[in-house]
Design a protein around this motif. Structure first.
Motif, PDB file in Angstrom:
ATOM      1  N   PRO A  88      56.378  29.575  61.136  1.00  0.00           N
ATOM      2  CA  PRO A  88      57.483  30.222  60.419  1.00  0.00           C
ATOM      3  C   PRO A  88      57.032  31.030  59.202  1.00  0.00           C
ATOM      4  O   PRO A  88      57.544  32.125  58.962  1.00  0.00           O
ATOM      5  CB  PRO A  88      58.378  29.057  60.001  1.00  0.00           C
ATOM      6  CG  PRO A  88      58.059  27.966  60.961  1.00  0.00           C
ATOM      7  CD  PRO A  88      56.607  28.139  61.315  1.00  0.00           C
ATOM      8  N   GLU A  89      56.058  30.523  58.460  1.00  0.00           N
ATOM      9  CA  GLU A  89      55.616  31.244  57.267  1.00  0.00           C
ATOM     10  C   GLU A  89      54.901  32.546  57.622  1.00  0.00           C
ATOM     11  O   GLU A  89      54.977  33.532  56.893  1.00  0.00           O
ATOM     12  CB  GLU A  89      54.752  30.368  56.354  1.00  0.00           C
ATOM     13  CG  GLU A  89      53.478  29.848  56.972  1.00  0.00           C
ATOM     14  CD  GLU A  89      53.606  28.541  57.754  1.00  0.00           C
ATOM     15  OE1 GLU A  89      52.552  27.962  58.058  1.00  0.00           O
ATOM     16  OE2 GLU A  89      54.723  28.097  58.057  1.00  0.00           O
TER      17      GLU A  89
ATOM     18  N   ALA B 208      55.677  34.363  60.360  1.00  0.00           N
ATOM     19  CA  ALA B 208      56.773  35.249  60.762  1.00  0.00           C
ATOM     20  C   ALA B 208      57.477  35.830  59.539  1.00  0.00           C
ATOM     21  O   ALA B 208      57.758  37.032  59.491  1.00  0.00           O
ATOM     22  CB  ALA B 208      57.764  34.500  61.650  1.00  0.00           C
ATOM     23  N   ALA B 209      57.741  34.996  58.550  1.00  0.00           N
ATOM     24  CA  ALA B 209      58.435  35.463  57.345  1.00  0.00           C
ATOM     25  C   ALA B 209      57.577  36.463  56.579  1.00  0.00           C
ATOM     26  O   ALA B 209      58.073  37.508  56.129  1.00  0.00           O
ATOM     27  CB  ALA B 209      58.789  34.277  56.455  1.00  0.00           C
ATOM     28  N   ARG B 210      56.302  36.168  56.448  1.00  0.00           N
ATOM     29  CA  ARG B 210      55.395  37.056  55.722  1.00  0.00           C
ATOM     30  C   ARG B 210      55.259  38.398  56.438  1.00  0.00           C
ATOM     31  O   ARG B 210      55.313  39.461  55.814  1.00  0.00           O
ATOM     32  CB  ARG B 210      54.039  36.370  55.617  1.00  0.00           C
ATOM     33  CG  ARG B 210      52.970  37.155  54.948  1.00  0.00           C
ATOM     34  CD  ARG B 210      51.747  36.280  54.893  1.00  0.00           C
ATOM     35  NE  ARG B 210      50.596  36.997  54.435  1.00  0.00           N
ATOM     36  CZ  ARG B 210      49.378  36.543  54.558  1.00  0.00           C
ATOM     37  NH1 ARG B 210      49.149  35.380  55.111  1.00  0.00           N
ATOM     38  NH2 ARG B 210      48.368  37.247  54.105  1.00  0.00           N
TER      39      ARG B 210
ATOM     40  N   ALA C 177      57.406  39.742  58.585  1.00  0.00           N
ATOM     41  CA  ALA C 177      58.691  40.462  58.532  1.00  0.00           C
ATOM     42  C   ALA C 177      58.869  41.164  57.196  1.00  0.00           C
ATOM     43  O   ALA C 177      59.276  42.328  57.144  1.00  0.00           O
ATOM     44  CB  ALA C 177      59.846  39.501  58.803  1.00  0.00           C
ATOM     45  N   ASP C 178      58.543  40.494  56.111  1.00  0.00           N
ATOM     46  CA  ASP C 178      58.670  41.095  54.785  1.00  0.00           C
ATOM     47  C   ASP C 178      57.769  42.328  54.664  1.00  0.00           C
ATOM     48  O   ASP C 178      58.207  43.394  54.216  1.00  0.00           O
ATOM     49  CB  ASP C 178      58.315  40.065  53.712  1.00  0.00           C
ATOM     50  CG  ASP C 178      58.298  40.664  52.328  1.00  0.00           C
ATOM     51  OD1 ASP C 178      59.372  41.091  51.845  1.00  0.00           O
ATOM     52  OD2 ASP C 178      57.206  40.721  51.716  1.00  0.00           O
TER      53      ASP C 178
END
Length: 111
Positions: A54-55, A57-59, A61-62
């Motif tokens: 998840p981290e 994916a979040a990184r 995406a940002d």
């Protein structure tokens, strides 16, 4: 900034020149820490397998949202499915060299 990094920033890029090395460093960190495989689909499309966390994916995406803000010719698709995480990157034909430089950098950093 290296010549290789400069090839990412064609005239269409609106990111201020002083901020470009920071953006390149962000991509380098993502490539080094999260890319597991790079596949060139064709001259205008590359697929990256990322660590399915998840981290990550979040990184990613940002970073991708910010990158499309200055280089709108990129199309990024981040897909999480079946326990995997894939980043698809596409560009119009006139930006194939930029994509090639990005793919080569991803390959070099992920090894």
């Amino acid at each position: 900034m290296s010549t290789e990094a400069e090839s990412w920033a064609p005239q269409a890029c609106t990111l201020p020149t002083g901020e470009r090395p920071l953006r390149v460093a962000e991509f380098d960190a993502l490539f080094t820490e999260a890319v597991q495989n790079v596949r060139r689909v064709d001259a205008t499309s590359v697929s990256l397998d990322l660590q399915p966390r998840p981290e990550v994916a979040a990184r990613a995406a940002d970073l991708l949202v910010r990158e499309t803000g200055c280089c709108s010719f990129f199309t990024f698709s981040l897909v999480a499915t079946g326990g995997s995480l894939h980043l698809e990157i596409k560009v119009p034909g006139q930006h194939a060299e930029v994509l090639e430089a990005l793919a080569a950098r991803a390959e070099g950093m992920s090894k």
